[in-house]
Design a protein around this motif. Structure first.
Motif, mmCIF file in Angstrom:
data_model
loop_
_atom_site.group_PDB
_atom_site.id
_atom_site.type_symbol
_atom_site.label_atom_id
_atom_site.label_comp_id
_atom_site.label_asym_id
_atom_site.label_seq_id
_atom_site.Cartn_x
_atom_site.Cartn_y
_atom_site.Cartn_z
ATOM 1 N N ALA A 275 -8.388 -16.542 -2.137
ATOM 2 C CA ALA A 275 -7.393 -17.604 -2.156
ATOM 3 C C ALA A 275 -5.991 -17.018 -2.202
ATOM 4 O O ALA A 275 -5.759 -15.960 -2.795
ATOM 5 C CB ALA A 275 -7.618 -18.522 -3.357
ATOM 6 N N PHE A 276 -5.041 -17.726 -1.596
ATOM 7 C CA PHE A 276 -3.659 -17.273 -1.632
ATOM 8 C C PHE A 276 -3.086 -17.422 -3.039
ATOM 9 O O PHE A 276 -3.327 -18.415 -3.717
ATOM 10 C CB PHE A 276 -2.798 -18.081 -0.654
ATOM 11 C CG PHE A 276 -1.325 -17.808 -0.795
ATOM 12 C CD1 PHE A 276 -0.760 -16.661 -0.255
ATOM 13 C CD2 PHE A 276 -0.503 -18.679 -1.505
ATOM 14 C CE1 PHE A 276 0.584 -16.394 -0.400
ATOM 15 C CE2 PHE A 276 0.840 -18.423 -1.650
ATOM 16 C CZ PHE A 276 1.391 -17.277 -1.103
ATOM 17 N N PHE A 277 -2.307 -16.414 -3.450
ATOM 18 C CA PHE A 277 -1.578 -16.487 -4.713
ATOM 19 C C PHE A 277 -0.361 -15.590 -4.569
ATOM 20 O O PHE A 277 -0.427 -14.529 -3.945
ATOM 21 C CB PHE A 277 -2.459 -16.011 -5.881
ATOM 22 C CG PHE A 277 -1.997 -16.470 -7.229
ATOM 23 C CD1 PHE A 277 -2.122 -17.789 -7.605
ATOM 24 C CD2 PHE A 277 -1.430 -15.578 -8.130
ATOM 25 C CE1 PHE A 277 -1.709 -18.223 -8.854
ATOM 26 C CE2 PHE A 277 -1.012 -15.997 -9.377
ATOM 27 C CZ PHE A 277 -1.148 -17.328 -9.746
ATOM 28 N N GLN A 278 0.774 -16.024 -5.123
ATOM 29 C CA GLN A 278 1.997 -15.230 -4.993
ATOM 30 C C GLN A 278 1.799 -13.841 -5.601
ATOM 31 O O GLN A 278 1.095 -13.676 -6.594
ATOM 32 C CB GLN A 278 3.158 -15.940 -5.696
ATOM 33 C CG GLN A 278 3.587 -17.236 -5.026
ATOM 34 C CD GLN A 278 4.416 -17.026 -3.772
ATOM 35 O OE1 GLN A 278 4.590 -15.902 -3.307
ATOM 36 N NE2 GLN A 278 4.927 -18.113 -3.217
ATOM 37 N N ILE A 279 2.475 -12.843 -5.013
ATOM 38 C CA ILE A 279 2.114 -11.458 -5.337
ATOM 39 C C ILE A 279 3.008 -10.786 -6.379
ATOM 40 O O ILE A 279 2.658 -9.726 -6.880
ATOM 41 C CB ILE A 279 2.084 -10.587 -4.061
ATOM 42 C CG1 ILE A 279 3.459 -10.544 -3.376
ATOM 43 C CG2 ILE A 279 1.029 -11.092 -3.098
ATOM 44 C CD1 ILE A 279 4.314 -9.406 -3.752
ATOM 45 N N ASN A 280 4.169 -11.354 -6.699
ATOM 46 C CA ASN A 280 5.064 -10.663 -7.637
ATOM 47 C C ASN A 280 4.711 -11.054 -9.066
ATOM 48 O O ASN A 280 5.057 -12.138 -9.541
ATOM 49 C CB ASN A 280 6.523 -10.989 -7.339
ATOM 50 C CG ASN A 280 7.479 -10.094 -8.106
ATOM 51 O OD1 ASN A 280 7.392 -9.958 -9.325
ATOM 52 N ND2 ASN A 280 8.405 -9.474 -7.396
#
Length: 443
Positions: A275-280
């Motif tokens: 699943a997409f999740f923000q990386i920072n």
């Protein structure tokens, strides 16, 4: 459209910095490493203002990030170099008109006469094997090294029928848990049943070295494809947990120049593998807090929409303020995770944003706040038209493409919105990527 190379223009002597990565220049990412971090921020801010110069803008608010070790996820390209499986990235495209004067370190690329073998779609001349990745959370590269050592001893990964293609590794913000996905190229419709046993054995051995490993999976890709992006993976054997519980942790001091107005209680999310999740991992709490602040300042807190909701990064924050939150997501496995949040005032909808808006216009739903976090392509003309017809008092537009944002703002401002607040979140230090949050209000 401005290219990444145009953004990474030649730095002046006073702006030069020593790149923290030995692969700078050969690797296709992190084009701004030869600038001090403050100069990187200045350049991105100037470029964002240039992209949005057609619109009246408020003062730009900058949110800096720790410039290294910020990524919670990396996707590595795999290829065999002199018979050994190596991990790396694709190289920078050669260009005669590049403005970037970086010198490519000799240790960044391949040794002369190295034999490189990769999947049929991979231009092996552009493959850059790496020895470290300074922008990744340290656990990620340690896991990659441990995986490669074991994979090079695995007979089932040395056949011509299965070609290792990509390795994706995802960690929690505090580096306490790991998820791993290995993508294999194969022409076989039904890989051998023994493959699962070999994969399980590799994962057991990796877990013995990396106790943080919580789960892993194999994915199968076509033997040949026009590009990596066009290939649709088929799920394969799995090991361990299917995802990670990801908590937003204040791992670094708040870096925004603006004071926070709302007490932000940290949230946790279930992030299924893939699943997409923000990386920072450092700026995520601040990004979600901005949405929480905006929600808290809304004069009417009855209904909010979270469009392109993913696993509910912003939905959970909205649900703490609004009586009802509708969260819209079409992609799996994020849509399933969103449906399992269990919050009584959060209504998940599995649909595209466009289909949802077409229906909502007919039903005359009128939220007082809409959060938008579209993919790099932006909203598009019809979504913008439907949003202006809906006429919600406040839009929070989270954009990963200033070009797409500019195109969408043209339509939204023509439909009665103006940019009230503008933020630049540097979610991708060392790179040319710009993440923007524009808060729009009805004029």
């Amino acid at each position: 459209m401005t290219s990444a190379l145009q953004l990474a223009a030649t730095p002046s002597e006073t702006q030069r910095a020593t790149a923290p990565c030995p692969h700078f220049g050969a690797c296709g990412g992190c084009q701004l490493q030869n600038l001090p971090y403050s100069a990187q921020l200045d350049r991105k801010a100037a470029k964002l203002r240039e992209f949005l110069s057609a619109f009246p803008l408020p003062q730009l608010q900058l949110h800096a990030s720790p410039p290294l070790a910020y990524r919670n996820r990396i996707r590595l390209t795999l290829a065999r170099v002199d018979g050994q499986l190596r991990a790396g990235y694709l190289g920078a495209a050669e260009s005669t008109d590049t403005e970037d004067d970086a010198v490519i370190p000799t240790e960044a690329g391949l040794e002369e006469n190295s034999a490189v073998e990769g999947p049929p779609h991979l231009d092996t001349l552009s493959f850059v094997p790496i020895t470290r990745c300074p922008i990744a959370a340290p656990l990620l590269w340690r896991a990659a090294e441990a995986f490669l050592a074991l994979a090079n001893q695995a007979a089932w990964l040395s056949t011509q029928q299965l070609i290792a293609d990509q390795l994706e590794i995802f960690t929690t913000a505090d580096e306490s848990k790991l998820q791993l996905t290995l993508s294999l190229r194969t022409a076989q419709k039904n890989p051998p049943a023994s493959l699962a046993a070999g994969f399980n054995s590799l994962c057991d051995s990796l877990r013995a070295q990396m106790p943080e490993l919580a789960g892993a999976a194999l994915a199968f890709l076509p033997r040949a494809a026009r590009s990596r992006r066009s290939a649709q993976p088929r799920p394969g054997p799995t090991w361990g947990a299917p995802g990670l519980s990801y908590s937003l942790l204040q791992l670094a001091p708040e870096t925004s120049l603006e004071p926070r107005t709302t007490h932000f209680e940290l949230l946790s999310y279930w992030v299924p593998r893939g699943a997409f999740f923000q990386i920072n991992r450092f700026l995520l709490p601040e990004l979600v807090a901005l949405v929480a602040d905006t929600a808290a300042s809304s004069p009417k807190q009855t209904l909010a929409w979270d469009l392109y909701a993913g696993v509910g990064l912003f939905s959970r924050a909205l649900a703490r303020t609004f009586t009802n939150v509708t969260a819209v997501e079409s992609a799996e496995p994020a849509a399933t995770a969103l449906a399992q949040t269990g919050l009584p005032n959060l209504r998940p909808v599995k649909a595209t944003t466009l289909d949802f808006l077409r229906t909502a216009i007919l039903q005359r739903d009128r939220p007082s706040l809409i959060v938008l976090d579209p993919p790099r392509t932006g909203l598009g003309a019809e979504v913008c038209t439907l949003l202006t017809r809906n006429a919600a008092p406040t839009l929070v537009y989270v954009s990963c493409s200033p070009q797409a944002l500019a195109a969408d703002l043209k339509a939204l401002t023509a439909g009665g919105y103006s940019v009230a607040v503008l933020h630049l979140f540097d979610l991708f230090p060392q790179t040319t990527h710009i993440e923007t949050v524009a808060i729009l209000s009805r004029t």
